[in-house]
Design a protein around this motif. Structure first.
Motif, mmCIF file in Angstrom:
data_model
loop_
_atom_site.group_PDB
_atom_site.id
_atom_site.type_symbol
_atom_site.label_atom_id
_atom_site.label_comp_id
_atom_site.label_asym_id
_atom_site.label_seq_id
_atom_site.Cartn_x
_atom_site.Cartn_y
_atom_site.Cartn_z
ATOM 1 N N ALA A 104 0.832 -1.207 0.000
ATOM 2 C CA ALA A 104 0.000 0.000 0.000
ATOM 3 C C ALA A 104 0.865 1.254 0.000
ATOM 4 O O ALA A 104 0.546 2.232 -0.694
ATOM 5 N N LEU A 105 1.947 1.248 0.760
ATOM 6 C CA LEU A 105 2.843 2.410 0.779
ATOM 7 C C LEU A 105 3.499 2.611 -0.592
ATOM 8 O O LEU A 105 3.653 3.746 -1.044
ATOM 9 N N GLN A 163 2.154 1.734 -3.432
ATOM 10 C CA GLN A 163 1.070 2.233 -4.281
ATOM 11 C C GLN A 163 0.823 3.716 -4.008
ATOM 12 O O GLN A 163 0.603 4.496 -4.930
ATOM 13 N N ALA A 164 0.874 4.113 -2.728
ATOM 14 C CA ALA A 164 0.670 5.525 -2.370
ATOM 15 C C ALA A 164 1.760 6.398 -2.989
ATOM 16 O O ALA A 164 1.486 7.504 -3.457
ATOM 17 N N ASP A 192 -2.689 7.864 -2.636
ATOM 18 C CA ASP A 192 -3.760 6.889 -2.471
ATOM 19 C C ASP A 192 -3.156 5.500 -2.364
ATOM 20 O O ASP A 192 -2.608 4.977 -3.337
ATOM 21 N N PRO A 193 -3.264 4.872 -1.168
ATOM 22 C CA PRO A 193 -2.638 3.558 -1.013
ATOM 23 C C PRO A 193 -3.386 2.436 -1.721
ATOM 24 O O PRO A 193 -2.853 1.347 -1.895
ATOM 25 N N ILE A 203 -1.343 3.179 8.240
ATOM 26 C CA ILE A 203 -0.435 3.054 7.098
ATOM 27 C C ILE A 203 0.535 4.234 6.975
ATOM 28 O O ILE A 203 1.748 4.046 6.873
ATOM 29 N N TYR A 204 0.023 5.458 6.990
ATOM 30 C CA TYR A 204 0.881 6.614 6.725
ATOM 31 C C TYR A 204 1.962 6.843 7.790
ATOM 32 O O TYR A 204 3.095 7.173 7.440
ATOM 33 N N GLY A 259 4.834 4.761 6.967
ATOM 34 C CA GLY A 259 5.598 5.378 5.886
ATOM 35 C C GLY A 259 6.540 6.455 6.406
ATOM 36 O O GLY A 259 7.699 6.542 5.986
#
Length: 185
Positions: A28-29, A31-32, A38-39, A49-50, A53
């Motif tokens: 997801a990171l 993808q973000a 946008d993850p 998630i953020y 990161g």
């Protein structure tokens, strides 16, 4: 059957942990980073998630982790990717410790309202029981948002108790913020 399939197998066994859901955070990171934030993952909240990161970026600044867009680097150095898991799990452990503090505060406050119960003794007993719960022990060893969300919910309950006891707006605002944060986790 082909090189792509062999590459998928290599990635699975070199970069995934024992728990396959942990890898979705790093996917997801990635993808973000590729899609302006946008993850593309909606099973875990952004509050989980953020910050991971951010921890990875900080870890790269201080030299704890190596960040590179080159997947081949991590395939050649799986221990370097393993540090990603370590940082993510430390994030969860920090929330586990916050959960321990919340259980102590909640149980000592409740015990103080009862007659014949020593608040400190009750709080220590409740905290030890919390620490020994298999769900807490297991979740504290995985980079997943369930334990951090539970810790935030425990603190929300404490803030709500404080509001009931004091009537301070600051307490209900804190409870609302913590409830929203638990959902965001």
């Amino acid at each position: 059957a082909d090189d792509r399939w062999r590459a998928e197998i290599l990635i699975r066994f070199r970069l995934y942990s024992h728990h396959p859901d942990e890898m979705v955070i790093f996917r997801a990171l990635r993808q973000a980073a590729l899609s302006r934030g946008d993850p593309g993952l909606y099973q875990y909240g952004g509050l989980f998630i953020y910050p991971i990161g951010v921890l990875l970026k900080l870890g790269a600044v201080v030299g704890v982790v190596t960040l590179t867009p080159q997947l081949a680097y991590y395939l050649d150095h799986p221990a370097a990717f393993g540090r990603f898991y370590l940082l993510a799990r430390l994030y969860v452990v920090a929330f586990a410790l916050a959960g321990v503090a919340a259980v102590y505060k909640l149980s000592s406050t409740i015990a103080a309202q009862q007659t014949g119960i020593r608040p400190a003794r009750a709080a220590i007993f409740a905290t030890v029981l919390f620490l020994l719960m298999p769900a807490v022990v297991s979740a504290a060893h995985e980079a997943k948002p369930h334990l951090p969300a539970a810790a935030l919910a425990l603190w929300a309950a404490y803030a709500a108790m404080r509001y009931i006891a004091t009537g301070r707006k600051r307490c209900w605002r804190g409870a609302a913020l913590l409830c929203g944060s638990a959902c965001g986790m």
